[in-house]
Design a protein around this motif. Structure first.
Motif, PDB file in Angstrom:
ATOM      1  N   ILE A  51       6.537  -5.019 -11.891  1.00  0.00           N
ATOM      2  CA  ILE A  51       5.916  -3.800 -11.515  1.00  0.00           C
ATOM      3  C   ILE A  51       4.445  -4.156 -11.196  1.00  0.00           C
ATOM      4  O   ILE A  51       3.859  -3.371 -10.353  1.00  0.00           O
ATOM      5  CB  ILE A  51       6.146  -2.655 -12.684  1.00  0.00           C
ATOM      6  CG1 ILE A  51       7.601  -2.176 -12.607  1.00  0.00           C
ATOM      7  CG2 ILE A  51       5.183  -1.542 -12.155  1.00  0.00           C
ATOM      8  CD1 ILE A  51       8.033  -1.416 -14.029  1.00  0.00           C
ATOM      9  N   GLU A  52       3.822  -4.666 -12.023  1.00  0.00           N
ATOM     10  CA  GLU A  52       2.373  -5.247 -11.636  1.00  0.00           C
ATOM     11  C   GLU A  52       2.180  -5.835 -10.287  1.00  0.00           C
ATOM     12  O   GLU A  52       1.355  -5.528  -9.758  1.00  0.00           O
ATOM     13  CB  GLU A  52       1.792  -5.736 -13.085  1.00  0.00           C
ATOM     14  CG  GLU A  52       0.217  -6.079 -12.797  1.00  0.00           C
ATOM     15  CD  GLU A  52      -0.507  -4.884 -12.825  1.00  0.00           C
ATOM     16  OE1 GLU A  52      -1.414  -4.928 -12.286  1.00  0.00           O
ATOM     17  OE2 GLU A  52      -0.130  -4.100 -13.609  1.00  0.00           O
ATOM     18  N   PHE A  53       2.877  -6.872 -10.008  1.00  0.00           N
ATOM     19  CA  PHE A  53       3.193  -7.639  -8.993  1.00  0.00           C
ATOM     20  C   PHE A  53       3.236  -6.537  -7.674  1.00  0.00           C
ATOM     21  O   PHE A  53       2.418  -6.862  -6.511  1.00  0.00           O
ATOM     22  CB  PHE A  53       3.922  -8.838  -8.669  1.00  0.00           C
ATOM     23  CG  PHE A  53       4.326  -9.470  -7.506  1.00  0.00           C
ATOM     24  CD1 PHE A  53       3.283 -10.421  -7.472  1.00  0.00           C
ATOM     25  CD2 PHE A  53       4.873  -8.757  -6.748  1.00  0.00           C
ATOM     26  CE1 PHE A  53       3.116 -11.059  -6.283  1.00  0.00           C
ATOM     27  CE2 PHE A  53       4.964  -9.783  -5.342  1.00  0.00           C
ATOM     28  CZ  PHE A  53       4.125 -10.752  -5.007  1.00  0.00           C
ATOM     29  N   LEU A  54       3.947  -5.835  -7.688  1.00  0.00           N
ATOM     30  CA  LEU A  54       4.552  -4.786  -6.679  1.00  0.00           C
ATOM     31  C   LEU A  54       3.137  -3.848  -6.457  1.00  0.00           C
ATOM     32  O   LEU A  54       2.579  -3.624  -5.345  1.00  0.00           O
ATOM     33  CB  LEU A  54       5.491  -3.936  -7.005  1.00  0.00           C
ATOM     34  CG  LEU A  54       6.870  -4.562  -6.767  1.00  0.00           C
ATOM     35  CD1 LEU A  54       8.010  -3.662  -7.070  1.00  0.00           C
ATOM     36  CD2 LEU A  54       7.289  -5.212  -5.607  1.00  0.00           C
ATOM     37  N   LYS A  55       2.543  -3.216  -7.737  1.00  0.00           N
ATOM     38  CA  LYS A  55       1.354  -2.695  -7.418  1.00  0.00           C
ATOM     39  C   LYS A  55       0.202  -3.510  -6.747  1.00  0.00           C
ATOM     40  O   LYS A  55      -0.596  -3.068  -5.820  1.00  0.00           O
ATOM     41  CB  LYS A  55       0.809  -1.920  -8.977  1.00  0.00           C
ATOM     42  CG  LYS A  55       1.727  -0.865  -9.404  1.00  0.00           C
ATOM     43  CD  LYS A  55       1.248  -0.446 -10.897  1.00  0.00           C
ATOM     44  CE  LYS A  55       2.143   0.631 -11.095  1.00  0.00           C
ATOM     45  NZ  LYS A  55       1.554   1.110 -12.447  1.00  0.00           N
ATOM     46  N   SER A  56      -0.079  -4.623  -6.990  1.00  0.00           N
ATOM     47  CA  SER A  56      -1.252  -5.737  -6.575  1.00  0.00           C
ATOM     48  C   SER A  56      -0.700  -5.797  -5.229  1.00  0.00           C
ATOM     49  O   SER A  56      -1.845  -5.624  -4.333  1.00  0.00           O
ATOM     50  CB  SER A  56      -1.148  -6.682  -7.532  1.00  0.00           C
ATOM     51  OG  SER A  56      -1.605  -6.610  -8.709  1.00  0.00           O
ATOM     52  N   PHE A  57       0.506  -5.962  -4.848  1.00  0.00           N
ATOM     53  CA  PHE A  57       0.856  -6.240  -3.249  1.00  0.00           C
ATOM     54  C   PHE A  57       0.421  -4.928  -2.579  1.00  0.00           C
ATOM     55  O   PHE A  57      -0.015  -4.901  -1.509  1.00  0.00           O
ATOM     56  CB  PHE A  57       2.176  -6.708  -3.223  1.00  0.00           C
ATOM     57  CG  PHE A  57       2.686  -6.993  -1.873  1.00  0.00           C
ATOM     58  CD1 PHE A  57       2.330  -8.094  -1.140  1.00  0.00           C
ATOM     59  CD2 PHE A  57       3.419  -6.015  -1.223  1.00  0.00           C
ATOM     60  CE1 PHE A  57       2.941  -8.179  -0.039  1.00  0.00           C
ATOM     61  CE2 PHE A  57       3.864  -6.012   0.143  1.00  0.00           C
ATOM     62  CZ  PHE A  57       3.508  -7.505   0.907  1.00  0.00           C
ATOM     63  N   GLY A  58       0.875  -4.003  -3.043  1.00  0.00           N
ATOM     64  CA  GLY A  58       0.542  -2.520  -2.339  1.00  0.00           C
ATOM     65  C   GLY A  58      -0.931  -2.202  -2.152  1.00  0.00           C
ATOM     66  O   GLY A  58      -1.288  -1.767  -1.170  1.00  0.00           O
ATOM     67  N   LYS A  59      -1.788  -2.525  -3.264  1.00  0.00           N
ATOM     68  CA  LYS A  59      -3.273  -2.434  -2.928  1.00  0.00           C
ATOM     69  C   LYS A  59      -3.794  -3.484  -2.009  1.00  0.00           C
ATOM     70  O   LYS A  59      -4.664  -3.105  -1.139  1.00  0.00           O
ATOM     71  CB  LYS A  59      -3.933  -2.881  -4.392  1.00  0.00           C
ATOM     72  CG  LYS A  59      -3.574  -1.612  -5.435  1.00  0.00           C
ATOM     73  CD  LYS A  59      -4.744  -0.772  -5.195  1.00  0.00           C
ATOM     74  CE  LYS A  59      -4.744   0.252  -6.457  1.00  0.00           C
ATOM     75  NZ  LYS A  59      -5.203   1.461  -6.088  1.00  0.00           N
ATOM     76  N   ARG A  60      -3.061  -4.581  -1.670  1.00  0.00           N
ATOM     77  CA  ARG A  60      -3.701  -5.633  -0.869  1.00  0.00           C
ATOM     78  C   ARG A  60      -3.103  -4.977   0.583  1.00  0.00           C
ATOM     79  O   ARG A  60      -4.201  -5.134   1.586  1.00  0.00           O
ATOM     80  CB  ARG A  60      -2.915  -6.869  -1.049  1.00  0.00           C
ATOM     81  CG  ARG A  60      -3.093  -8.094  -0.058  1.00  0.00           C
ATOM     82  CD  ARG A  60      -4.660  -8.241  -0.030  1.00  0.00           C
ATOM     83  NE  ARG A  60      -4.829  -9.488   1.067  1.00  0.00           N
ATOM     84  CZ  ARG A  60      -5.943  -9.726   1.634  1.00  0.00           C
ATOM     85  NH1 ARG A  60      -7.167  -9.055   0.974  1.00  0.00           N
ATOM     86  NH2 ARG A  60      -6.245 -10.719   2.363  1.00  0.00           N
ATOM     87  N   ILE A  61      -2.011  -4.400   0.582  1.00  0.00           N
ATOM     88  CA  ILE A  61      -1.700  -3.834   2.073  1.00  0.00           C
ATOM     89  C   ILE A  61      -2.601  -2.650   2.470  1.00  0.00           C
ATOM     90  O   ILE A  61      -3.283  -2.679   3.419  1.00  0.00           O
ATOM     91  CB  ILE A  61      -0.048  -3.264   2.051  1.00  0.00           C
ATOM     92  CG1 ILE A  61       0.827  -4.239   1.832  1.00  0.00           C
ATOM     93  CG2 ILE A  61       0.129  -2.363   3.021  1.00  0.00           C
ATOM     94  CD1 ILE A  61       0.875  -5.686   2.532  1.00  0.00           C
ATOM     95  N   GLU A  62      -2.821  -1.910   1.335  1.00  0.00           N
ATOM     96  CA  GLU A  62      -3.855  -0.783   1.650  1.00  0.00           C
ATOM     97  C   GLU A  62      -5.085  -1.070   1.870  1.00  0.00           C
ATOM     98  O   GLU A  62      -5.741  -0.570   2.902  1.00  0.00           O
ATOM     99  CB  GLU A  62      -3.894   0.014   0.308  1.00  0.00           C
ATOM    100  CG  GLU A  62      -4.719   1.388   0.433  1.00  0.00           C
ATOM    101  CD  GLU A  62      -4.771   2.230  -0.903  1.00  0.00           C
ATOM    102  OE1 GLU A  62      -5.016   3.301  -0.748  1.00  0.00           O
ATOM    103  OE2 GLU A  62      -4.409   1.805  -1.866  1.00  0.00           O
ATOM    104  N   THR A  63      -5.726  -2.142   1.290  1.00  0.00           N
ATOM    105  CA  THR A  63      -7.001  -2.837   1.564  1.00  0.00           C
ATOM    106  C   THR A  63      -7.192  -3.348   3.076  1.00  0.00           C
ATOM    107  O   THR A  63      -8.146  -2.826   3.547  1.00  0.00           O
ATOM    108  CB  THR A  63      -7.315  -3.965   0.549  1.00  0.00           C
ATOM    109  OG1 THR A  63      -7.376  -3.392  -0.677  1.00  0.00           O
ATOM    110  CG2 THR A  63      -8.764  -4.323   0.911  1.00  0.00           C
TER     111      THR A  63
END
Length: 84
Positions: A8-20
């Motif tokens: 879950i933490e990995f998916l959230k970090s990946f998502g933040k990267r996409i958003e950035t």
């Protein structure tokens, strides 16, 4: 597949990267959606870490953001080892 806290933490970090990356390019969710073959509501879920995506989706996101797939994974994540 069970989503562990680490996943879950990995998916959230990946998502933040996409958003950035999307924000750096001044793209709205709809604009990014138009650049790739992904619905804007799915992109929103990916950015929030709510969607576990396939490798083909990674390729579409990279294409839509005009970056390499490698750049999508350029983020740090703190994964804690669970000792049993």
């Amino acid at each position: 597949m069970t989503l562990t806290p680490e996943k879950i933490e990995f998916l959230k970090s990946f998502g933040k990267r996409i958003e950035t990356l999307r924000n750096k390019k001044n793209l709205s969710l709809r604009q990014l959606s138009q650049n790739c073959d992904i619905d804007y509501s799915d992109i929103s879920k990916i950015e929030k870490g709510l969607r576990n995506i396939q490798m083909s989706t990674v390729l579409e996101l990279a294409r839509g953001l005009e970056v390499t797939a490698k750049e999508l994974f350029d983020f740090d994540i703190e994964i804690h080892q669970i000792i049993k």
